[in-house]
Design an enzyme around this catalytic site. Structure first.
Site, PDB file in Angstrom:
ATOM      1  N   GLY A  28     -21.433  14.434  14.374  1.00 26.95           N
ATOM      2  CA  GLY A  28     -22.148  14.043  15.248  1.00 26.95           C
ATOM      3  C   GLY A  28     -21.721  14.573  16.936  1.00 26.95           C
ATOM      4  N   HIS A 106     -13.865  18.026   4.801  1.00 24.89           N
ATOM      5  CA  HIS A 106     -14.460  19.037   3.637  1.00 24.89           C
ATOM      6  C   HIS A 106     -14.459  20.869   4.074  1.00 24.89           C
ATOM      7  CE1 HIS A 106     -17.769  15.704   4.092  1.00 24.89           C
ATOM      8  NE2 HIS A 106     -16.684  15.356   3.443  1.00 24.89           N
ATOM      9  N   CYS A 117      -1.779  27.031  -5.774  1.00 26.66           N
ATOM     10  CA  CYS A 117      -1.226  26.612  -4.755  1.00 26.66           C
ATOM     11  C   CYS A 117      -1.798  25.760  -3.616  1.00 26.66           C
ATOM     12  CB  CYS A 117       0.192  27.116  -4.328  1.00 26.66           C
ATOM     13  SG  CYS A 117      -0.405  28.560  -3.307  1.00 26.66           S
ATOM     14  N   CYS A 132       1.122  33.860  -4.492  1.00 30.93           N
ATOM     15  CA  CYS A 132       0.982  33.824  -5.300  1.00 30.93           C
ATOM     16  C   CYS A 132       1.117  34.269  -6.846  1.00 30.93           C
ATOM     17  CB  CYS A 132       1.331  32.068  -5.512  1.00 30.93           C
ATOM     18  SG  CYS A 132      -0.731  31.086  -6.049  1.00 30.93           S
TER      19      CYS A 132
HETATM   20 ZN    ZN Z   1      -1.699  30.858  -3.687  1.00 28.57          ZN
END
Ligand code: ZN
Length: 233
Positions: A28, A106, A117, A132
């Protein structure tokens, strides 16, 4: 209390008195920037049910509105402890909300998330893998998928600590986000709902606005500033 002015004054007073304000926003607040909501007459899901494509308005064309700016004002006044949003449109960050004060339940259309991660990076960087080594995927949560764990945990944690919880532009029908105002109520917080249209918590909230957000939140923040100036004298 029927009179809008009186209710705005009450809201401003409650924000002034609050030691721990949590704001919760839904679609809204962004419809007032021209973004479609989900269940309104031209909402994304209403159109989908009718076999229509999503409304033509794109996220990238939309700017924050007076409602977003009013929440940024609360942050500047040192009044905002935490902001929980169901929106993916990036308008809160674009308007100047500090990332550490915000949980986007969301996800966010402008961000990717690492599968391992969980770190978030801007899409505009063009990266495909995280530092990573794991793949980066859209941070937006699809309907039915679990919500991001840290955001969910932080939101319930702040909801359980707050003394004022303000719902802005959510019909409070999506679980588990709709449980957050209930958590706040159980902890003894005042609950304010600013939403056009009914919500399941209308009978349990302490102050209700069925008006447009832009007609409520910005004037309430202006009143709050007056009260704060008086309080300092
Ligand atoms: Zn990562």
């Amino acid at each position: 209390m029927r009179n809008l002015e009186e209710r705005i004054q009450k809201l401003a007073q409650w924000i002034f008195e609050a030691n721990y304000l949590v704001v919760f926003t839904g679609a809204g607040i962004s419809t007032e920037s021209g973004l479609p909501d989900f269940r309104g007459p031209d909402g994304i899901w209403t159109r989908q049910d009718k076999g229509l494509p999503p409304p033509p308005r794109l996220f990238s064309e939309v700017e924050p509105n007076a409602g977003h700016d009013a929440i940024v004002e609360l942050q500047k006044l040192g009044k905002l402890r935490f902001l929980i949003s169901q929106n993916v449109d990036n308008l809160h960050l674009q308007s100047g909300i500090r990332p550490d004060l915000l949980a986007e339940l969301h996800g966010n259309t402008t961000k990717l998330r690492c599968l391992r991660c969980k770190v978030q990076v801007d899409k505009s960087l063009g990266l495909k893998t995280c530092s990573c080594g794991s793949p980066l995927v859209s941070s937006v949560v699809n309907f039915g998928d679990p919500l991001p764990a840290k955001e969910l945990h932080d939101s319930f944690d702040h909801a359980s600590r707050c003394d004022l919880f303000i719902v802005v532009g959510s019909s409070l029908v999506v679980s588990p986000a709709n449980e957050m105002p209930r958590t706040a109520l159980r902890s003894g917080a005042r609950l304010v709902i600013i939403n056009k249209g009914e919500t399941p918590l209308d009978s349990s909230c302490h102050l209700r606005f069925d008006e447009k957000i832009g007609k409520v939140l910005p004037p309430a923040v202006e009143r709050l500033k007056k009260i704060m100036r008086k309080g300092k004298r």
